[in-house]
Design a protein around this motif. Structure first.
Motif, mmCIF file in Angstrom:
data_model
loop_
_atom_site.group_PDB
_atom_site.id
_atom_site.type_symbol
_atom_site.label_atom_id
_atom_site.label_comp_id
_atom_site.label_asym_id
_atom_site.label_seq_id
_atom_site.Cartn_x
_atom_site.Cartn_y
_atom_site.Cartn_z
ATOM 1 N N TRP A 1 1.979 -1.756 13.057
ATOM 2 C CA TRP A 1 0.816 -1.006 12.588
ATOM 3 C C TRP A 1 0.986 0.498 12.756
ATOM 4 C CZ3 TRP A 1 0.285 -5.332 15.852
ATOM 5 C CH2 TRP A 1 -0.059 -6.507 15.166
ATOM 6 N N LEU A 2 1.656 0.921 13.806
ATOM 7 C CA LEU A 2 1.802 2.352 14.056
ATOM 8 C C LEU A 2 2.727 3.033 13.049
ATOM 9 C CD1 LEU A 2 1.972 2.592 17.959
ATOM 10 C CD2 LEU A 2 0.025 3.011 16.449
ATOM 11 N N SER B 1 3.244 -1.152 3.463
ATOM 12 C CA SER B 1 2.021 -1.387 4.224
ATOM 13 C C SER B 1 1.301 -0.076 4.498
ATOM 14 C CB SER B 1 2.350 -2.090 5.545
ATOM 15 O OG SER B 1 1.187 -2.267 6.321
ATOM 16 N N ALA B 2 2.045 0.962 4.879
ATOM 17 C CA ALA B 2 1.441 2.265 5.133
ATOM 18 C C ALA B 2 0.776 2.816 3.877
ATOM 19 C CB ALA B 2 2.508 3.246 5.636
ATOM 20 N N ASP C 1 -7.415 6.405 12.439
ATOM 21 C CA ASP C 1 -8.109 6.310 11.154
ATOM 22 C C ASP C 1 -7.636 5.110 10.348
ATOM 23 O OD1 ASP C 1 -9.599 8.615 11.650
ATOM 24 O OD2 ASP C 1 -8.033 9.920 10.832
ATOM 25 N N LEU C 2 -6.326 4.882 10.312
ATOM 26 C CA LEU C 2 -5.763 3.803 9.502
ATOM 27 C C LEU C 2 -5.672 2.495 10.274
ATOM 28 C CD1 LEU C 2 -2.816 5.586 7.632
ATOM 29 C CD2 LEU C 2 -5.230 5.504 7.030
ATOM 30 N N VAL C 3 -5.371 2.563 11.565
ATOM 31 C CA VAL C 3 -5.123 1.347 12.339
ATOM 32 C C VAL C 3 -6.383 0.799 13.000
ATOM 33 C CG1 VAL C 3 -2.733 1.976 12.779
ATOM 34 C CG2 VAL C 3 -4.502 2.646 14.425
ATOM 35 N N SER D 1 14.618 2.882 10.919
ATOM 36 C CA SER D 1 13.814 3.366 9.800
ATOM 37 C C SER D 1 12.649 4.194 10.295
ATOM 38 C CB SER D 1 13.274 2.193 8.966
ATOM 39 O OG SER D 1 12.326 1.471 9.722
ATOM 40 N N THR D 2 12.159 5.066 9.407
ATOM 41 C CA THR D 2 10.931 5.823 9.650
ATOM 42 C C THR D 2 10.144 5.873 8.343
ATOM 43 O OG1 THR D 2 12.008 7.931 9.122
ATOM 44 C CG2 THR D 2 11.917 7.295 11.452
ATOM 45 N N THR D 3 8.827 5.991 8.461
ATOM 46 C CA THR D 3 7.946 6.062 7.302
ATOM 47 C C THR D 3 7.100 7.325 7.389
ATOM 48 O OG1 THR D 3 7.816 3.662 6.994
ATOM 49 C CG2 THR D 3 5.976 4.954 6.154
ATOM 50 N N LYS D 4 6.979 8.032 6.255
ATOM 51 C CA LYS D 4 6.139 9.234 6.216
ATOM 52 C C LYS D 4 5.256 9.186 4.968
ATOM 53 C CE LYS D 4 9.446 12.219 8.646
ATOM 54 N NZ LYS D 4 10.278 13.457 8.563
#
Length: 311
Positions: free
Chosen positions: A35-36, A267-268, A62-64, A154-157
């Motif tokens: 989730w993070l 998902s993000a 806000d999102l989680v 991996s990273t997500t932005k």
């Protein structure tokens, strides 16, 4: 109250003792939380002695949303029993557990949730089971990766809303399950690379996948794998498919790293779209591959995800 049970499993190349220690320690959860990824800046608090009965892990963002997880029972190297309290987006309580078993030279871990919904949300039961199951799959994949490699590759932005298009993609259309996406796309892109030059279409543009329809219940999707080409209305042979996107706005999410974790970026994107109440078009979503997976280390792969939006 509407009840549901979700469980997902994965095999990790490590001992039951090490797997148990990692999952029982709430201090590790920020590393592999599914989730993070969408909101790494969310507020997280871990109590002292994070591997003991009564220790807690709480989050707020806000999102989680907001909630707290508590260790209720710890049976060394075989079972973790937790209780989770959700505060936002709605109040509920569920039982969470991890079953840990030796499996050959490694360990099999199964993540369970036994939960319920407020009566007025009975219609969400099947959706909750699907979404939680997908989250568990992503989390277990990252736990496995972290334990076997020492890091998450991996990273997500979330980059925000950008202008995109006009865009034309020509390629091969196919359908597959989410579990078979890797082999399916490899076959699809090889076929596209063979067919485009045969019909005098250059493949100098970026490699792209367009997702036309997705069925989360059956975990299948219909997609086109191909290349960006100059906009044209010329007819195509039956073997090739064309997709066009007019100039519009789209939510843009960047993913760096292994394709195994691309679900984190998707998902993000959807979490952000729901939070911001963004309305998507029916034209389809797409992802652009910025480098060649055949000649790039998994940790260095770059992928751009776009959700086209209504004006």
């Amino acid at each position: 109250m509407p009840r549901y049970h979700v469980h997902r499993s994965i095999q990790i190349n490590s001992t039951p003792e090490k797997v148990f220690a990692a999952v029982a320690d709430y201090g590790t959860w920020t590393t592999w939380s599914p989730w993070l990824c969408a909101e790494p800046s969310a507020q997280v608090e871990v109590s002292k002695n994070p591997s003991s009965v009564g220790s807690t892990y709480s989050w707020k963002g806000d999102l989680v949303g907001e909630g707290e997880l508590e260790h209720r029972q710890l049976h060394p190297n075989r079972l973790i029993e937790d209780e989770i309290h959700f505060v936002k987006p709605f109040k509920s309580q569920s039982q969470v557990s991890f079953e840990i078993e030796p499996a050959g030279e490694g360990t099999n871990i199964t993540w369970h949730m036994h939960g319920s919904l407020p009566w007025f949300l009975f219609w969400m039961r099947s959706q909750m089971a699907i979404f939680i199951g997908m989250d568990y799959e992503r989390g277990l994949q990252m736990l496995k990766e972290c334990m076997e490699t020492g890091q998450i590759l991996s990273t997500t932005k979330i980059r925000g809303i950008e202008s995109v298009g006009p865009l034309q993609v020509v390629g091969v259309r196919s359908t597959c399950t989410m579990d078979d996406v890797g082999p399916s796309m490899e076959t699809t892109f090889k076929e596209a690379m063979r067919l485009l030059p045969e019909h005098n279409l250059a493949i100098d543009g970026e490699m792209i996948s367009v997702y036309h329809n997705t069925n989360l219940k059956s975990k299948t999707f219909d997609y086109t794998g191909g290349f960006v080409v100059p906009t044209s209305s010329a007819p195509l042979p039956d073997e090739l498919s064309s997709w066009q996107l007019p100039a519009t706005r789209a939510l843009y999410v960047e993913h760096n790293g292994s394709y195994d974790n691309l679900g984190n970026a998707w998902s993000a994107a959807y979490q952000f779209a729901r939070y911001k109440k963004l309305k998507q078009t029916s034209s389809g979503t797409y992802e652009i591959y910025k480098n060649d997976p055949q000649n790039t280390e998994p940790a260095d792969l770059q992928t751009e995800i776009f959700l086209p939006l209504k004006s």
